[in-house]
Design a protein around this motif. Structure first.
Motif, PDB file in Angstrom:
ATOM      1  N   UNK A   1     -20.594   2.385  -3.710  1.00 19.49           N
ATOM      2  CA  UNK A   1     -20.774   2.310  -2.038  1.00 19.49           C
ATOM      3  C   UNK A   1     -21.538   1.049  -1.959  1.00 19.49           C
ATOM      4  N   UNK A   2     -22.584   0.921  -2.377  1.00 21.05           N
ATOM      5  CA  UNK A   2     -23.285  -0.390  -2.370  1.00 21.05           C
ATOM      6  C   UNK A   2     -22.489  -1.607  -2.376  1.00 21.05           C
ATOM      7  N   UNK A   3     -21.624  -1.825  -3.402  1.00 25.52           N
ATOM      8  CA  UNK A   3     -20.824  -2.835  -3.610  1.00 25.52           C
ATOM      9  C   UNK A   3     -19.601  -3.053  -2.530  1.00 25.52           C
ATOM     10  N   UNK A   4     -19.084  -1.832  -2.055  1.00 29.47           N
ATOM     11  CA  UNK A   4     -17.917  -1.698  -1.035  1.00 29.47           C
ATOM     12  C   UNK A   4     -18.760  -2.463   0.432  1.00 29.47           C
ATOM     13  N   UNK A   5     -20.192  -1.996   0.688  1.00 31.81           N
ATOM     14  CA  UNK A   5     -20.820  -2.240   1.837  1.00 31.81           C
ATOM     15  C   UNK A   5     -21.292  -3.890   1.868  1.00 31.81           C
ATOM     16  N   UNK A   6     -21.560  -3.998   0.527  1.00 29.23           N
ATOM     17  CA  UNK A   6     -22.081  -5.554   0.425  1.00 29.23           C
ATOM     18  C   UNK A   6     -20.840  -6.400   0.549  1.00 29.23           C
ATOM     19  N   UNK A   7     -19.857  -6.092   0.077  1.00 30.79           N
ATOM     20  CA  UNK A   7     -18.497  -6.894   0.009  1.00 30.79           C
ATOM     21  C   UNK A   7     -17.935  -7.069   1.490  1.00 30.79           C
ATOM     22  N   UNK A   8     -18.058  -5.869   2.327  1.00 33.57           N
ATOM     23  CA  UNK A   8     -17.967  -5.897   3.608  1.00 33.57           C
ATOM     24  C   UNK A   8     -18.677  -6.828   4.485  1.00 33.57           C
TER      25      UNK A   8
END
Length: 301
Positions: A33-40
């Protein structure tokens, strides 16, 4: 990464108030989840979340993005549900409005075939001759006869019917047969009582001239079959659609009053609310109607 997944991860974090609960909601790890948000955030070039050791909250930009993202996600969910429902078995309550004469004479005899073919659909069929507002009155569709003036509705043509004046041979033997429109003034005329314009017959002369005949007569009825019965019994001349009088005409129970007049042809339509998506139960019923009346009209009833 997938843009929609990034958007979903961010929106779920906002909804759940943190990464741990968001991960549990999405069924993936907290780090994912953290990776998805950081990528966004990296793709947008903006910080969307305020992160502290105790809580996570959207920034001003993040809150504005969340509102739009949630709408996109909701639309995506509805699109998925739409495909699922369209592939499912048609079911549910179907609200149908039908003009009385057509409903009694033609739809009622075949509706059983539809119910047997689609046992998960319940049909509520309302017979009336008034103009119903489909959406506000909760109808899924309506069957109407004649020119359709509401171009906001979707329309499918089912068949055509001719409208003609008929009377019993015994009546014409007693009172004579009219040869011209003007001769109708000397005859007993039978007309509908539930239409504001029913006392006026709109006819076309052999020359193409549009004529109106005011029809004061012995009998007014709000049902076409009753008018036909009255005509068959010799009470007068009735102005009816062919799906009502066709069988009686073929059997010689009635004859056309003025055969030389141009024939008035009316369309029979199914109308339903606009929109690209048609509910399976509505689509099934329309397809059934088209099959049922494919070989009917304008005189073959």
């Amino acid at each position: 990464m997938d843009r929609l997944t990034e958007m979903e991860a961010f929106a779920t974090v906002v909804d759940q108030g943190g990464f741990t609960d968001a991960a549990r909601k999405m069924g993936i790890s907290k780090s994912a989840v953290s990776k998805h948000v950081s990528s966004l955030e990296g793709r947008l070039g903006a910080r969307l979340l305020n992160r502290t050791t105790r809580r996570v909250s959207p920034t001003e930009i993040g809150l504005a993005y969340y509102d739009r993202a949630r709408r996109v996600l909701n639309d995506a969910g509805e699109a998925d549900s739409l495909v699922t429902s369209m592939q499912g078995v048609p079911s549910g309550q179907l609200q149908v409005s039908v003009e009385t004469d057509f409903g009694v004479n033609l739809l009622s005899p075949v509706i059983g075939g539809f119910l047997q073919e689609f046992p998960d659909i319940n049909v509520n069929m309302e017979l009336n001759n008034r103009y119903v507002e489909l959406i506000s009155e909760g109808f899924d569709l309506a069957i109407r006869i004649g020119e359709q003036e509401d171009n906001t509705l979707r329309t499918r043509k089912l068949a055509e019917t001719e409208k003609c004046m008929v009377g019993a041979p015994s009546y014409f033997e007693k009172y004579g047969r009219p040869e011209r429109i003007d001769d109708l003034n000397d005859h007993k005329l039978l007309h509908y009582s539930n239409e504001s314009s029913a006392a006026v017959w709109k006819l076309t002369s052999p020359s193409g001239e549009q004529r109106q005949v005011r029809t004061a007569g012995w009998l007014s009825v709000n049902d076409g079959q009753s008018l036909l019965n009255a005509a068959v019994s010799g009470l007068g001349v009735a102005y009816l659609p062919s799906f009502i009088y066709a069988d009686a005409l073929e059997k010689g129970l009635v004859v056309k009053a003025i055969p030389d007049l141009p024939v008035e042809c009316q369309g029979i339509y199914v109308v339903y609310p606009p929109g690209r998506y048609v509910q399976p139960k509505v689509r099934a019923f329309i397809d059934f109607l088209i099959r049922s009346f494919a070989d009917k009209g304008p005189t073959e009833w």
